[in-house]
Design a protein around this motif. Structure first.
Motif, mmCIF file in Angstrom:
data_model
loop_
_atom_site.group_PDB
_atom_site.id
_atom_site.type_symbol
_atom_site.label_atom_id
_atom_site.label_comp_id
_atom_site.label_asym_id
_atom_site.label_seq_id
_atom_site.Cartn_x
_atom_site.Cartn_y
_atom_site.Cartn_z
ATOM 1 N N VAL A 1 35.564 39.233 34.978
ATOM 2 C CA VAL A 1 36.848 39.202 35.660
ATOM 3 C C VAL A 1 37.415 40.620 35.607
ATOM 4 O O VAL A 1 37.735 41.133 34.538
ATOM 5 C CB VAL A 1 37.821 38.207 34.992
ATOM 6 C CG1 VAL A 1 39.076 38.024 35.846
ATOM 7 C CG2 VAL A 1 37.147 36.859 34.768
ATOM 8 N N GLY A 2 37.531 41.240 36.767
ATOM 9 C CA GLY A 2 37.938 42.646 36.850
ATOM 10 C C GLY A 2 39.424 42.847 36.585
ATOM 11 O O GLY A 2 40.167 41.890 36.361
ATOM 12 N N GLU A 3 39.833 44.093 36.616
ATOM 13 C CA GLU A 3 41.241 44.425 36.347
ATOM 14 C C GLU A 3 42.177 43.661 37.271
ATOM 15 O O GLU A 3 41.955 43.589 38.482
ATOM 16 C CB GLU A 3 41.460 45.931 36.556
ATOM 17 C CG GLU A 3 41.272 46.723 35.281
ATOM 18 C CD GLU A 3 41.681 48.180 35.448
ATOM 19 O OE1 GLU A 3 40.887 49.024 35.022
ATOM 20 O OE2 GLU A 3 42.775 48.457 36.002
ATOM 21 N N ASN A 4 43.217 43.100 36.710
ATOM 22 C CA ASN A 4 44.235 42.355 37.459
ATOM 23 C C ASN A 4 43.676 41.162 38.236
ATOM 24 O O ASN A 4 44.345 40.637 39.119
ATOM 25 C CB ASN A 4 44.973 43.253 38.456
ATOM 26 C CG ASN A 4 45.667 44.407 37.753
ATOM 27 O OD1 ASN A 4 46.346 44.191 36.754
ATOM 28 N ND2 ASN A 4 45.469 45.611 38.248
ATOM 29 N N ALA A 5 42.475 40.753 37.940
ATOM 30 C CA ALA A 5 41.884 39.624 38.664
ATOM 31 C C ALA A 5 42.172 38.312 37.929
ATOM 32 O O ALA A 5 42.458 38.314 36.728
ATOM 33 C CB ALA A 5 40.385 39.833 38.808
ATOM 34 N N ILE A 6 42.127 37.221 38.671
ATOM 35 C CA ILE A 6 42.372 35.903 38.070
ATOM 36 C C ILE A 6 41.265 34.937 38.466
ATOM 37 O O ILE A 6 41.029 34.689 39.648
ATOM 38 C CB ILE A 6 43.722 35.316 38.543
ATOM 39 C CG1 ILE A 6 44.875 36.236 38.127
ATOM 40 C CG2 ILE A 6 43.932 33.921 37.962
ATOM 41 C CD1 ILE A 6 46.217 35.806 38.695
ATOM 42 N N LEU A 7 40.609 34.382 37.464
ATOM 43 C CA LEU A 7 39.586 33.363 37.716
ATOM 44 C C LEU A 7 40.031 32.060 37.062
ATOM 45 O O LEU A 7 40.456 32.037 35.910
ATOM 46 C CB LEU A 7 38.234 33.794 37.122
ATOM 47 C CG LEU A 7 37.093 32.765 37.213
ATOM 48 C CD1 LEU A 7 36.716 32.457 38.656
ATOM 49 C CD2 LEU A 7 35.853 33.256 36.451
ATOM 50 N N HIS B 1 43.096 37.554 33.962
ATOM 51 C CA HIS B 1 43.361 36.247 33.364
ATOM 52 C C HIS B 1 42.260 35.270 33.735
ATOM 53 O O HIS B 1 41.822 35.202 34.868
ATOM 54 C CB HIS B 1 44.714 35.715 33.835
ATOM 55 C CG HIS B 1 45.020 34.351 33.284
ATOM 56 N ND1 HIS B 1 45.223 34.125 31.938
ATOM 57 C CD2 HIS B 1 45.127 33.150 33.890
ATOM 58 C CE1 HIS B 1 45.455 32.835 31.750
ATOM 59 N NE2 HIS B 1 45.403 32.220 32.911
ATOM 60 N N LEU B 2 41.865 34.479 32.742
ATOM 61 C CA LEU B 2 40.869 33.435 32.975
ATOM 62 C C LEU B 2 41.429 32.115 32.474
ATOM 63 O O LEU B 2 41.879 32.008 31.339
ATOM 64 C CB LEU B 2 39.570 33.763 32.224
ATOM 65 C CG LEU B 2 38.466 32.695 32.229
ATOM 66 C CD1 LEU B 2 38.033 32.336 33.640
ATOM 67 C CD2 LEU B 2 37.252 33.183 31.442
ATOM 68 N N GLU B 3 41.436 31.131 33.373
ATOM 69 C CA GLU B 3 41.783 29.773 32.957
ATOM 70 C C GLU B 3 40.488 28.973 32.988
ATOM 71 O O GLU B 3 39.841 28.874 34.029
ATOM 72 C CB GLU B 3 42.809 29.175 33.936
ATOM 73 C CG GLU B 3 43.141 27.714 33.644
ATOM 74 C CD GLU B 3 44.178 27.161 34.641
ATOM 75 O OE1 GLU B 3 45.033 27.931 35.110
ATOM 76 O OE2 GLU B 3 44.094 25.960 34.943
ATOM 77 N N TYR B 4 40.111 28.416 31.845
ATOM 78 C CA TYR B 4 38.834 27.709 31.764
ATOM 79 C C TYR B 4 39.111 26.294 31.294
ATOM 80 O O TYR B 4 39.673 26.072 30.229
ATOM 81 C CB TYR B 4 37.924 28.422 30.762
ATOM 82 C CG TYR B 4 36.452 28.167 30.989
ATOM 83 C CD1 TYR B 4 35.591 29.211 31.267
ATOM 84 C CD2 TYR B 4 35.925 26.888 30.918
ATOM 85 C CE1 TYR B 4 34.238 28.987 31.484
ATOM 86 C CE2 TYR B 4 34.583 26.652 31.142
ATOM 87 C CZ TYR B 4 33.742 27.700 31.421
ATOM 88 O OH TYR B 4 32.408 27.474 31.643
#
Ligand SMILES: Nc1ncnc2c1ncn2[C@@H]1O[C@H](COP(=O)(O)OP(=O)(O)OP(=O)(O)O)[C@@H](O)[C@H]1O
Ligand SMILES: [Mg+2]
Lengths: 244, 415
Positions: free
Chosen positions: B202-208, B235-238
């Motif tokens: 997940v790159g800079e300022n990216a959201i997965l 940010h990563l929401e898993y």
């Protein structure tokens, strides 16, 4: 309607009810008073089917052996208990619970279940009657409710389910003066020739609002005296010490 | 290791067209796996889940290469509840891609034939590297916000039985991009060992946002190795719903490599029968001001077994770390087993970390209260279980996906 003969109950080998007799007919209001620990809540629990007691004796409700029925079957037949300590159920929305409850009972009786709109109407009317803030019903069941709000919620459920036999276990404890009046009015409007109430209380004041037909004194697991409303007044003056 | 795997590996290499250097890489990985074998309970990470034993008892004879795939006409049922992009995997390979809801060339899909030479101390990753071919890599291009969620559908052909299937998926979110993925891990066939490796960057300022759903009952045994790499301010929401397979272990390593990265990892383990599932996480806080949040709730019925091993590790330079982890289990039966192993390893001094683990039985007084209002025992229990799990479902921030998951699982009291 309800007949209790020589009811004995033990829990963990401790004897709580020791031969209790009581008859309740349709249209009657019975009050039970008695010292702390005398077995009042135990009696309510046994009538509604709580597990864990060793029971002897006979209890019939509308001529049917009550003791062999599951708690939900008793609810379907019209028995309702307003708990002394209503339980907090986190994660369960109060409105959804109320709808599940009434529809479970309607379904068991072979009646048509409420749809969302019918239910909403009913809830609106009943909570207005009881001056109960509807907003509270969108919260989790009893979670964070004040003591009085919990008790009112029990009475709201009673008025929605419209039981044949309603047992009120110290519903008045924790209610403010206005709420006491509203709750009593709620009981009085439900009161008719076909239903009955068993009201457990420590305070005579409630019985000024809900005039009982009979007052019983429960002590050490037995009903040791029964009389009319005047018995409650005497108790208020004298306490339980002279009753044996 | 018996000789079957060696024959299968030779056949596999002969069938696929690998370069010399690839063949060497694969052989190295293969030898590493053969040397170590399937992990057993003597290995610390596997002490609650003896995979070697589980495979032996559930799969009589494991094939490592399936017969040539036959294309079959089978019905692909897709979800109607909301608009989404689709990727349909057949035996771990892409069968169909539908990105018609997105702008062109913003999400790029590559089939990779060749693996790179990274080395990870994990025999199952070695096995995966040895046998994987044509794995998939998605790239969401810089600054692109995917408009609709992407759903992975996973299917197996009927000739797959008692097979070890090695699947790999890489997802790369370039800086400033975002994507929501639902991974329907509902393989329809039985008695396979499915070994998945996933690498997310997940790159800079990216959201997965990634929602993994294992809901359909199957006798499959699954292992998923997740490697999650988070860049600055990403940010990563898993979300994990672990419920259907006979055995499933989600093994997650997440690295918060740069400042202000955050992960919210929420899992449900909901089991019956003799199922056995594990969630194992390692969160590495490598830089300042990163946050990790984990909530795992388990409901175990019958003779099922649940495991949560969670480790938060904080580097000495990772000041102002916020690390939180909670596991709660509801045991519906005396024959169930739940093991939790929380671990903190902290080398910085200005950190806020907490962990907790509870397990208990369902509250019979609450059941009585509900039954006294006309609900059956079963209904009351279900209401309490759903209420217990609802807290985790509420962590899902994509509202449409949340509603879909609630409907799919019936884990909701909102009917
Ligand atoms: N699970 C239990 N195990 C042991 N003793 C119990 C249990 N439940 C109730 N008792 C005891 O039985 C007796 C009767 O309790 P009960 O709750 O029926 O009293 P009560 O008349 O309702 O009292 P109060 O006016 O305080 O509400 C008490 O002495 C109580 O401690
Ligand atoms: Mg009491």
């Amino acid at each position: 309607m309800l007949s209790i003969k020589n009811l004995r109950a033990k829990i963990d080998n401790k004897e709580i009810l020791r031969g209790l007799n009581l008859n309740i007919n349709p249209g009657e209001v019975h009050a039970i008073m008695g010292p702390n620990g005398s077995g009042k809540s135990t009696l309510s629990n046994i009538l509604t089917g709580k597990k864990g007691y060793e029971i002897e004796g006979e209890v019939t409700f509308e001529k049917e052996d009550l003791l062999k029925l599951e708690p939900e079957e008793r609810a379907h037949k019209g028995i309702f208990l307003a708990f002394q300590y209503p339980l907090e159920i986190p994660g369960v929305n109060t409105n959804i619970f109320l709808k599940t409850s009434i529809n479970a009972i309607k379904k068991a009786r072979g009646e048509k279940e409420f749809d969302a709109i019918e239910f909403l109407k009913l809830i609106k009317k009943k909570s207005a009657d009881l001056k109960f803030d509807e907003k509270i019903l969108s919260r989790q069941l009893n979670v964070g409710f004040s003591g009085g709000e919990k008790k009112k919620n029990e009475i709201l459920q009673m008025s929605i389910l419209n039981p044949k036999l309603a047992i009120l276990d110290e519903t008045d404890s924790g209610l403010d003066i206005d709420a006491l009046r509203v709750v009593s009015e709620g009981v009085n409007t439900l009161r008719n020739q076909n239903n009955a109430f068993l009201i457990i209380t420590h305070y005579q004041r409630l019985l000024d609002y809900i005039i009982p037909d009979y007052v019983h004194v429960l002590k050490n697991g037995q009903i040791i005296k029964s009389g009319g409303p005047e018995l409650a007044k005497n108790l208020e003056k004298l306490g339980y010490k002279d009753f044996n | 290791m018996d000789s079957q795997i060696k024959i299968d590996f030779e056949n596999f290499l002969n069938k696929e067209n690998f370069s010399k250097s690839q063949i060497q890489l694969k052989k190295n990985n293969f030898n590493e796996f053969v040397k170590k074998g399937f992990p057993n309970k003597r290995i610390e990470d596997w002490k609650f889940s003896d995979l070697n034993q589980i495979i032996q008892t559930n799969i009589k004879k494991l094939n490592f290469i399936s017969s040539d795939l036959k294309q079959e006409d089978f019905e692909i049922t897709t979800i109607k509840d909301f608009e989404h992009n689709k990727i349909i995997f057949l035996n771990g390979k892409i069968l169909k891609v539908d990105f018609s809801l997105e702008e062109n060339d913003k999400i790029v899909i590559q089939q990779n034939h060749n693996i790179n030479a990274d080395h990870i101390e994990n025999s199952l990753v070695s096995l995966n590297s040895a046998f994987v071919s044509d794995y998939v890599k998605f790239t969401v291009k810089k600054g692109y916000q995917a408009k609709k969620p992407l759903i992975f559908y996973n299917y197996l052909t009927t000739d797959i039985a008692s097979s070890a299937l090695n699947i790999r998926i890489d997802i790369d979110l370039e800086d400033g991009s975002s994507l929501n993925v639902v991974d329907l891990s509902n393989q329809n066939l039985n008695n396979n060992f499915i070994n998945i490796r996933q690498n997310f960057h997940v790159g800079e300022n990216a959201i997965l946002k990634k929602y993994f759903l294992d809901t359909e009952n199957s006798k499959n045994i699954k292992y998923i190795y997740n490697n999650l790499d988070l860049a600055k301010n990403s940010h990563l929401e898993y979300f994990i719903l672990s419920s259907g397979s006979k055995f499933l272990k989600n093994d997650i390593t997440c690295s918060l490599n740069n400042q202000y990265g955050s992960i919210s990892l929420n899992g449900i383990i909901n089991l019956d029968g003799e199922k056995h599932h594990e969630i194992k996480t390692v969160i590495n806080h490598k830089d300042e001001n990163c946050k990790s949040y984990q909530l795992i709730k388990s409901v175990l019925a019958d003779q099922s077994k649940g495991v949560y091993q969670g480790k938060i590790s904080v580097d000495n330079k990772a000041q102002k770390t916020d690390g939180y982890q909670l596991s709660r289990a509801l045991l519906l039966n005396d024959q169930t087993e739940f093991n939790a192993k929380p671990e903190l390893e902290i080398y910085a001094d200005d950190v806020k970390c907490s962990h907790g683990s509870t397990s208990g039985n369902i509250d019979e007084d609450s059941i009585f209260y509900l039954m006294s209002r006309g609900l059956s025992y079963h209904q009351s229990k279900q209401l309490l279980v759903n209420a217990f799990l609802n807290e985790v479902l509420e962590k899902i921030t994509d509202e449409k996906i949340k509603i879909f998951i609630k409907k799919l699982t019936g884990l909701t009291n909102e009917y």
